[in-house]
Scaffold this active site. Structure first.
Site, PDB file in Angstrom:
ATOM      1  N   ASP A 317       4.611  -3.372  -4.902  1.00 58.50           N
ATOM      2  CA  ASP A 317       6.031  -2.928  -4.882  1.00 58.50           C
ATOM      3  C   ASP A 317       5.465  -1.291  -4.514  1.00 58.50           C
ATOM      4  O   ASP A 317       4.833  -0.754  -4.892  1.00 58.50           O
ATOM      5  CB  ASP A 317       6.173  -2.832  -6.515  1.00 58.50           C
ATOM      6  CG  ASP A 317       7.640  -2.032  -6.077  1.00 58.50           C
ATOM      7  OD1 ASP A 317       8.747  -2.173  -5.745  1.00 58.50           O
ATOM      8  OD2 ASP A 317       7.100  -1.181  -7.548  1.00 58.50           O
ATOM      9  N   THR A 319       6.772   1.667  -5.080  1.00 61.37           N
ATOM     10  CA  THR A 319       6.913   2.988  -6.069  1.00 61.37           C
ATOM     11  C   THR A 319       5.776   1.903  -7.122  1.00 61.37           C
ATOM     12  O   THR A 319       5.816   0.846  -7.916  1.00 61.37           O
ATOM     13  CB  THR A 319       8.652   2.876  -7.168  1.00 61.37           C
ATOM     14  OG1 THR A 319       9.609   3.574  -6.433  1.00 61.37           O
ATOM     15  CG2 THR A 319       8.610   3.807  -7.603  1.00 61.37           C
ATOM     16  N   ASP A 557       5.237  -2.190 -11.209  1.00 60.23           N
ATOM     17  CA  ASP A 557       5.048  -1.242 -12.465  1.00 60.23           C
ATOM     18  C   ASP A 557       6.166  -1.512 -13.374  1.00 60.23           C
ATOM     19  O   ASP A 557       6.326  -1.041 -14.695  1.00 60.23           O
ATOM     20  CB  ASP A 557       4.209  -0.154 -12.549  1.00 60.23           C
ATOM     21  CG  ASP A 557       4.996   0.763 -11.732  1.00 60.23           C
ATOM     22  OD1 ASP A 557       6.151   0.483 -10.488  1.00 60.23           O
ATOM     23  OD2 ASP A 557       4.968   2.499 -11.482  1.00 60.23           O
TER      24      ASP A 557
END
Length: 801
Positions: A317, A319, A557
């Site tokens: 991912d 970000t 996250d």
């Protein structure tokens, strides 16, 4: 009734069980104390590791320890102490295993405290963070995006509260919760916020046992452990009839001294047991946990070390993984004649409308302070599926207005001029949000059709300084990196290009990906960067790659990553990630450093590669021990060795070398089929070693005669077996480094010392008589070593792993 239906029935049953009416301020301190005294606390022990008692029991109470213990007791009675050395070695090894696992437990438990979820509860009208074990019955627990529901309860407050119950029901679509609806432990918030009253805590909470098991340190459910169990099962089947026949042969058929026969019988049984293999595996895993713990890496499930070593695709991912969590507003571009000062007021009000802002909104809050004159009358929290958030305001002059803030390519129709500006900014690696004015209800699924662009908000993302090196490491290790993000594909591609990821200049918009799994998998294998990916698509991508035979790791996250993290072979969460992501991930990087991942991969490869290597040593011994026993029974001769001889051989050719080899660096990617890979080498090596040793023993039997003949025959056979076993070690130790060469040389030197020092000769009952037979034994060993080399190369070419 289906499992899903049963689960939903259980969810319904949870409602209405609180013992006190809803109070916005929560419980008082006195009420909390009363509940603690009554035992109404969330006392489920969520452990990251086995208890100390379980560790001791797991290392001591094993099948093979029991067998060796009985044999050791017999030898202490009937033979000199040097024939009982194998028992002391097992005690020492077991002690080492217990100490290492206790060290690993200490490391894991301390890290688990750091990474533990701390829900926010209201007590005496004040929100406070507490550990999950401090929650009491009736507590009012606040919820926000990414929060895990840690106990069962009933919703009291809800602001567009959307809860994902897929971990309980299997249903991926979020459920909109209203006051009075039940929520269950094991679910998590994907959007909105609210609060609920705890109605069931501790072991009464649904999924409490599942959560406890999922968080527990374990040594099972891995290919390595199951492979070793399979090998031990086969060894047991071979050992029982062989040992029985050996006992009968030595005690009944051979008319010799009973004590000597018992000693040689035990000498034949003990080496059949690969007792050190399980122990060494546990030690290697435990030391791996300790090493990773020093790097602030919490391994919530021990096989994750092994699993990540087998990974060939890692999905990242953007970000929070490639970029740091924070962002900065670098530019505001009004559109369609909008007044910049008015736009700033709108952005300030939107920032104030969300009590749990994400990173993008937090940057806007920092850039545009709150507008006190405006009042939010309706809010639509950000959702990864929608790609936008919204709010309706009562402005200070009595006017009302509704606004959306989100992805320009979602809020605007194709061909809108503002999209050209957006694309230009995205190609520079900048993140762009669109502020649009709308009319109508915010929860209308078609409201974007009424959007009128007001401004572009340009955000700069902070690249992780270590991300480029980490991506380079994966490329060097033949691990394909796929960047999967909900952001604009062009922007994500620009970020990945800055980090040097090959192929990142050809980003793919996930909205155009085929839905059919096989076609999706082909597109995933061809592409590198994917943008505008929905949470469900992330999950589908992981499944499609797995269907093509890939072992997939997923990092993330945010709450939008939970489904994919759960389905991936290995889920990796950042320490600052949401409670939900940390709960489902097998590995948590507590220092939020993406650069820790190579250490985890390297540790897994070290453990798997080295255990595969040393397992060949242990099982070669098992194979030649079983075959020697069979040959002894068939030839009706005395077993050639006393326990002391095999203790010496095992220590020098297996025990000491295996310990060093198991902990050495190893970067080779872990391969499947552990049992087949080990046995294809161990079986021919064991056969050659047994044949060479028995040939030497029979020749010595014809060469020597007289009272000391048996001791001389044993010494010649021991010399042959040691040299053949040493050559197996020579092969296993490849490729050579200075310390491996030194290790092999030291083991050979150790045996030489035993042969030349008189008191060691006497202690180990080793004395080479004459020159003819010792040199014959060496010649047989050299021939066997040549056969080992030939068979090893033949197996490498002809027998698939």
């Amino acid at each position: 009734m289906t499992q899903r239906a049963r689960t939903e029935d259980t969810i319904v049953e949870a409602a209405g069980e609180a013992d006190a009416p809803y109070r916005p301020g929560g419980l008082t301190a006195a009420e909390v104390r009363q509940r603690v005294e009554r035992g109404e606390v969330n006392d489920v022990p969520v452990r990251s590791s086995r208890s100390a008692l379980d560790i001791v029991r797991g290392n001591v109470l094993t099948r093979f320890n029991a067998i060796i213990g009985v044999l050791w007791a017999i030898m202490l009675v009937v033979a000199p102490i040097q024939d009982s050395l194998f028992g002391f070695v097992i005690v020492a090894n077991t002690g080492i295993g217990i100490i290492q696992e206790l060290r690993a437990k200490k490391t894991l438990d301390s890290l688990a405290v750091i990474g533990e979820a701390r829900p926010t509860v209201r007590r005496d009208g004040t929100p406070v963070e507490v550990s999950t074990s401090e929650i009491v019955l009736g507590d009012l627990i606040e919820l926000g995006p990414g929060d895990k529901v840690v106990v069962d309860g009933v919703v009291e407050e809800a602001d567009n509260l959307e809860v994902d119950e897929s971990l309980l029901t299997g249903e991926a679509d979020p459920v909109l919760k209203r006051p009075g609806d039940p929520v269950m432990s094991g679910s998590f918030v994907v959007a909105g916020g609210g609060a609920f009253t705890a109605t069931k805590v501790g072991r009464e909470a649904y999924a409490a046992q599942l959560a406890e098991e999922a968080s527990r340190f374990t040594l099972v459910h891995s290919e390595l452990r199951s492979g070793i169990s399979t090998i031990l099962k086969y060894v047991t089947w071979m050992m029982i009839p062989t040992a029985t026949a050996l006992v009968i042969s030595q005690l009944v058929v051979k008319d010799t001294d009973v004590r000597n026969s018992v000693a040689r019988t035990v000498g034949g049984i003990v080496p059949m047991i690969p007792e050190g293999l399980v122990l060494l595996t546990s030690v290697a895993f435990a030391i791996g946990v300790i090493r990773l713990g020093r790097k602030q890496c919490l391994v919530q499930e021990l096989p994750a070390i092994e699993g990540l070593a087998r990974v060939d695709v890692v999905c990242l991912d953007k970000t929070g993984t490639l970029t740091e969590g924070g962002m900065d507003v670098t530019e505001l571009r009004p559109l369609n004649g909008s007044d910049e000062a008015y736009v700033r007021k709108v952005l300030g009000a939107i920032g104030d409308s969300d009590p749990r802002p994400n990173a993008s909104l937090q940057a806007i809050i920092d850039a545009y302070p709150d507008n006190d004159d405006w009042r939010c009358t309706e809010a639509l929290p950000f959702s990864s599926a929608r790609k936008y958030s919204g709010a309706t305001f009562s402005e200070g002059d009595g006017q009302t207005s509704s606004w959306l803030l989100g992805a320009p390519d979602v809020l605007l129709p194709e061909g809108d001029p503002a999209l050209d500006e957006t694309d230009a900014l995205n190609r520079r690696g900048l993140r762009v949000l669109l502020l649009a004015r709308v009319g109508g209800e915010l929860d209308d699924p078609h409201i974007v059709r009424k959007a009128r662009a007001a401004a572009l908000v340009v955000l700069e993302q902070r690249l992780r300084p270590d991300a480029s090196d980490t991506l380079a490491y994966f490329a060097d290790q033949d691990v394909a990196a796929k960047v999967i993000s909900g952001d604009n594909a062009v922007s994500v591609g620009a970020v990945a290009t800055k980090l040097g990821l090959p192929g990142a200049d050809r980003p793919v918009d996930a909205r155009h990906l085929p839905e059919e799994p096989e076609a999706m998998a082909r597109a995933l294998e061809d592409g590198v960067v994917f943008g505008r990916v929905t949470p469900q698509q992330k999950r589908d991508m992981v499944g499609a790659l797995q269907a093509r035979g890939h072992t997939v790791a997923m990092t993330g996250d945010g709450v939008n990553d939970v489904l994919a993290l759960k389905d991936a072979d290995i889920g990796v969460s950042m320490g600052t990630g949401s409670e939900a992501t940390r709960a489902v991930a097998q590995i948590v990087l507590l220092d939020n450093s993406f650069a820790t991942l190579p250490s985890v991969v390297a540790e897994g490869r070290r453990v798997i590669g080295n255990i595969t290597r040393v397992a060949t040593l242990f099982l070669t011994k098992t194979v030649y021990s079983v075959l020697l026993a069979v040959l002894v029974v068939a030839a009706q001769v005395e077993y050639p060795f006393l326990p002391r001889h095999l203790t010496l051989l095992s220590t020098l050719t297996i025990g000491v070398p295996a310990f060093f080899l198991a902990l050495a660096p190893n970067k080779e990617r872990a391969q499947p089929h552990f049992v087949r890979r080990v046995m294809r080498y161990a079986v021919p090596a064991g056969l050659i070693a047994a044949a060479a040793t028995f040939t030497s023993y029979l020749l010595a039997g014809h060469h020597y005669s007289g009272p000391g003949a048996l001791a001389a025959e044993t010494s010649a056979a021991t010399l042959t077996l040691f040299l053949v076993s040493l050559w197996v070690l020579v092969i296993i130790a490849r490729p050579y480094t200075w310390w491996r060469v030194l290790l092999v040389a030291a083991m050979g030197g150790g045996f030489l010392v035993v042969l030349v020092v008189p008191w060691l000769q006497e202690f180990f009952a080793l004395r080479l008589v004459g020159t003819t037979m010792p040199w014959a034994a060496v010649g047989i060993a050299v021939t066997a070593a040549a056969l080992l080399e030939v068979s090893w190369r033949w197996v490498e070419r002809r027998v698939p792993a």
